[in-house]
Write an enzyme that holds these catalytic residues in place. Structure first.
Site, PDB file in Angstrom:
ATOM      1  NE  ARG A   1      -4.083  -1.832   0.280  1.00 37.56           N
ATOM      2  CZ  ARG A   1      -4.104  -3.113  -0.062  1.00 37.56           C
ATOM      3  NH1 ARG A   1      -3.054  -3.647  -0.670  1.00 37.56           N
ATOM      4  NH2 ARG A   1      -5.168  -3.839   0.155  1.00 37.56           N
TER       5      ARG A   1
ATOM      6  CD  GLU B   1      -5.932   0.413   2.382  1.00 35.66           C
ATOM      7  OE1 GLU B   1      -5.538  -0.701   2.713  1.00 35.66           O
ATOM      8  OE2 GLU B   1      -6.910   0.599   1.646  1.00 35.66           O
TER       9      GLU B   1
ATOM     10  CB  SER C   1      -8.768  -2.006   4.223  1.00 38.42           C
ATOM     11  OG  SER C   1      -9.005  -3.270   3.675  1.00 38.42           O
TER      12      SER C   1
HETATM   13  N1  EPU Z   1      -9.911 -11.363   9.753  1.00 33.00           N
HETATM   14  C1  EPU Z   1     -10.559 -11.515  10.969  1.00 33.00           C
HETATM   15  N2  EPU Z   1     -11.650 -10.734  11.228  1.00 33.00           N
HETATM   16  C2  EPU Z   1     -12.142  -9.859  10.331  1.00 33.00           C
HETATM   17  C3  EPU Z   1     -11.471  -9.695   9.096  1.00 33.00           C
HETATM   18  C4  EPU Z   1     -10.359 -10.474   8.836  1.00 33.00           C
HETATM   19  O1  EPU Z   1     -10.159 -12.308  11.810  1.00 33.00           O
HETATM   20  O2  EPU Z   1     -13.141  -9.190  10.640  1.00 33.00           O
HETATM   21  C5  EPU Z   1      -8.722 -12.231   9.471  1.00 33.00           C
HETATM   22  C6  EPU Z   1      -9.099 -13.646   9.080  1.00 33.00           C
HETATM   23  O3  EPU Z   1      -8.104 -14.493   9.590  1.00 33.00           O
HETATM   24  C7  EPU Z   1      -9.001 -13.642   7.566  1.00 33.00           C
HETATM   25  C8  EPU Z   1      -7.853 -12.678   7.351  1.00 33.00           C
HETATM   26  O4  EPU Z   1      -8.015 -11.711   8.385  1.00 33.00           O
HETATM   27  O5  EPU Z   1      -8.723 -14.892   7.024  1.00 33.00           O
HETATM   28  C9  EPU Z   1      -7.830 -12.024   5.985  1.00 33.00           C
HETATM   29  O6  EPU Z   1      -9.051 -11.361   5.737  1.00 33.00           O
HETATM   30  P1  EPU Z   1      -9.412 -10.830   4.277  1.00 33.00           P
HETATM   31  O7  EPU Z   1      -9.170 -11.899   3.268  1.00 33.00           O
HETATM   32  O8  EPU Z   1     -10.761 -10.228   4.333  1.00 33.00           O
HETATM   33  O9  EPU Z   1      -8.285  -9.754   4.011  1.00 33.00           O
HETATM   34  P2  EPU Z   1      -7.672  -8.541   4.836  1.00 33.00           P
HETATM   35  O10 EPU Z   1      -6.247  -8.836   5.087  1.00 33.00           O
HETATM   36  O11 EPU Z   1      -8.524  -8.199   5.993  1.00 33.00           O
HETATM   37  C10 EPU Z   1      -6.806  -7.338   2.675  1.00 33.00           C
HETATM   38  C11 EPU Z   1      -6.894  -5.997   2.032  1.00 33.00           C
HETATM   39  C12 EPU Z   1      -8.254  -5.828   1.329  1.00 33.00           C
HETATM   40  C13 EPU Z   1      -8.413  -6.940   0.319  1.00 33.00           C
HETATM   41  C14 EPU Z   1      -8.326  -8.267   1.053  1.00 33.00           C
HETATM   42  C15 EPU Z   1      -8.412  -9.462   0.129  1.00 33.00           C
HETATM   43  C16 EPU Z   1      -5.500  -4.563   3.396  1.00 33.00           C
HETATM   44  C17 EPU Z   1      -5.465  -3.413   4.345  1.00 33.00           C
HETATM   45  N3  EPU Z   1      -6.718  -4.957   3.013  1.00 33.00           N
HETATM   46  O12 EPU Z   1      -7.751  -7.364   3.747  1.00 33.00           O
HETATM   47  O13 EPU Z   1      -8.207  -4.591   0.624  1.00 33.00           O
HETATM   48  O14 EPU Z   1      -9.647  -6.845  -0.373  1.00 33.00           O
HETATM   49  O15 EPU Z   1      -7.033  -8.346   1.737  1.00 33.00           O
HETATM   50  O16 EPU Z   1      -7.209  -9.664  -0.509  1.00 33.00           O
HETATM   51  O17 EPU Z   1      -4.447  -5.057   3.007  1.00 33.00           O
HETATM   52  C18 EPU Z   1      -8.772  -2.290   0.706  1.00 33.00           C
HETATM   53  O18 EPU Z   1      -7.566  -2.085   0.626  1.00 33.00           O
HETATM   54  O19 EPU Z   1      -9.628  -1.363   0.782  1.00 33.00           O
HETATM   55  C19 EPU Z   1      -9.228  -3.681   0.755  1.00 33.00           C
HETATM   56  C20 EPU Z   1     -10.510  -3.996   0.918  1.00 33.00           C
END
Ligand code: EPU
Length: 337
Positions: A164, A333, A238
């Site tokens: 990012r 972010e 996010s």
């Molecule tokens: N998780 C939780 N609780 C939650 C959300 C997530 O425990 O409420 C944990 C779970 O273990 C889950 C893991 O986090 O398996 C990953 O969750 P997710 O796949 O939803 O991804 P993220 O890491 O929370 C990132 C990006 C998103 C992107 C997703 C999918 C960042 C800051 N965010 O989120 O990007 O869509 O991966 O690849 O890196 C954005 O930047 O606006 C955005 C939505």
């Protein structure tokens, strides 16, 4: 090109926050931009370049000039039997570029389906989702250097992409206007289904990937199940970045929280901020007009009528409680204006 005074920005930010710009202008082509550079409103004021408004939080009125990017066009500039170079103007919606690639059967950006915002904003924060980052397919970025008035190009390496992050958030912050971005896409199937959430979904639903559209459809389905539609609930995806931790620190956290969620990529460890926030009890919590999404704790929501200050206040409370519990510092972010 027309400069408007006291312009309402509520339709131009996905949080749906009511805020005004002292001056406002839309840029539809490079001539508009050249004309704008000569005006007093531009020269004398602080500038804010806006694309889809999906990564900003207005905490007050903007006392400068907001420049809305409406540069449009997608073209193929070179191709051979394996690859194609696609150049998109910065005001194109990111998802429209993905749809173009899907239709043409070009591989590379399908995992980034439905990421909100514009093409021009995408390299600024090196958008990423489902195991793919923009930097994986980008060839170059064309921009106006606001200081010299020259048009310039940066290659992928020169953009200094990170998680990012890019040169446009650092050395070049506020100094450029991105005009167009060129991508190198593949005509040969080039699947990336390493991301756990994506892999699990494909296995569970027994989906066989054949076309670019198959991946795009799956990513859209996953996103729609977790991320609220800003047209219905104001949000900016996010709100925080995931958090880097050292191996030592992770081990310490594991002792107390054996179920800690983490990713290891290229030798660095990240803990999902969503997990940290959920552990602190914030998921699904609502405080007046604002709250934390019940399906993805990384997303803050305007339930209607919220001010930017209310969202910021919620964010500060979340940062404080994650710090208290884990000793880790969340960073937004989203850009706070
Ligand atoms: N998780 C939780 N609780 C939650 C959300 C997530 O425990 O409420 C944990 C779970 O273990 C889950 C893991 O986090 O398996 C990953 O969750 P997710 O796949 O939803 O991804 P993220 O890491 O929370 C990132 C990006 C998103 C992107 C997703 C999918 C960042 C800051 N965010 O989120 O990007 O869509 O991966 O690849 O890196 C954005 O930047 O606006 C955005 C939505």
């Amino acid at each position: 090109m027309e400069i408007v005074k006291d312009y309402d920005l509520s339709e131009l930010n996905t949080f749906g926050i009511k805020a005004k710009a002292r001056f406002f202008v839309e840029i539809k082509n490079e001539l508009d931009f050249n004309e704008l550079l000569k005006t007093r409103e531009y020269k004398d004021n602080q500038k804010l370049f806006l694309g889809g408004g999906s990564n900003v939080l207005f905490t007050k009125d903007f006392e400068g000039i907001v420049i809305l990017n409406k540069l449009k066009g997608i073209e193929i500039i070179r191709e051979d039997s394996n690859n194609v170079l696609v150049k998109a103007q910065s005001g194109e919606k990111w998802h429209d570029l993905v749809l173009f690639a899907v239709k043409k059967e070009y591989w590379g950006i399908e995992n980034l389906s439905l990421v909100p915002g514009t093409v021009g904003a995408a390299p600024v924060q090196n958008i990423g989702a489902y195991g793919v980052e923009l930097k994986d397919t980008i060839e170059s970025v064309e921009f106006f250097d606001l200081e010299s008035g020259e048009k310039k190009n940066l290659s992928r390496d020169e953009c200094k992409f990170g998680y990012r992050d890019s040169i446009f958030k650092n050395e070049l912050k506020g100094k450029v206007f991105i005009l167009a971005v060129t991508f190198k896409l593949s005509k040969i199937p080039n699947l990336n289904v390493t991301y756990k959430v994506l892999k699990d979904y494909l296995e569970k639903n027994k989906i066989e990937i054949q076309k670019v559209k198959d991946i795009s459809d799956v990513v859209i389905a996953i996103r729609q199940s977790k991320l609220p539609d800003p047209k219905i609930l104001g949000n900016a995806g996010s709100f925080f970045k995931n958090v880097y931790v050292s191996k030592k620190n992770l081990e310490k956290i594991k002792e107390k929280y054996p179920n800690v969620s983490f990713f290891e990529e290229a030798g660095v460890i990240k803990i999902p901020a969503g997990w940290l926030i959920e552990e602190c009890g914030w998921k699904g919590k609502r405080l007046g007009n604002v709250g934390v999404h019940d399906k993805q704790a990384l997303v803050l929501i305007n339930y209607g009528g919220a001010t930017g200050e209310e969202i910021k206040d919620l964010a500060l409370q979340i940062i404080a409680s994650v710090f208290d519990k884990f000793g880790l510092k969340l960073t937004p972010e989203v850009n706070l204006i």
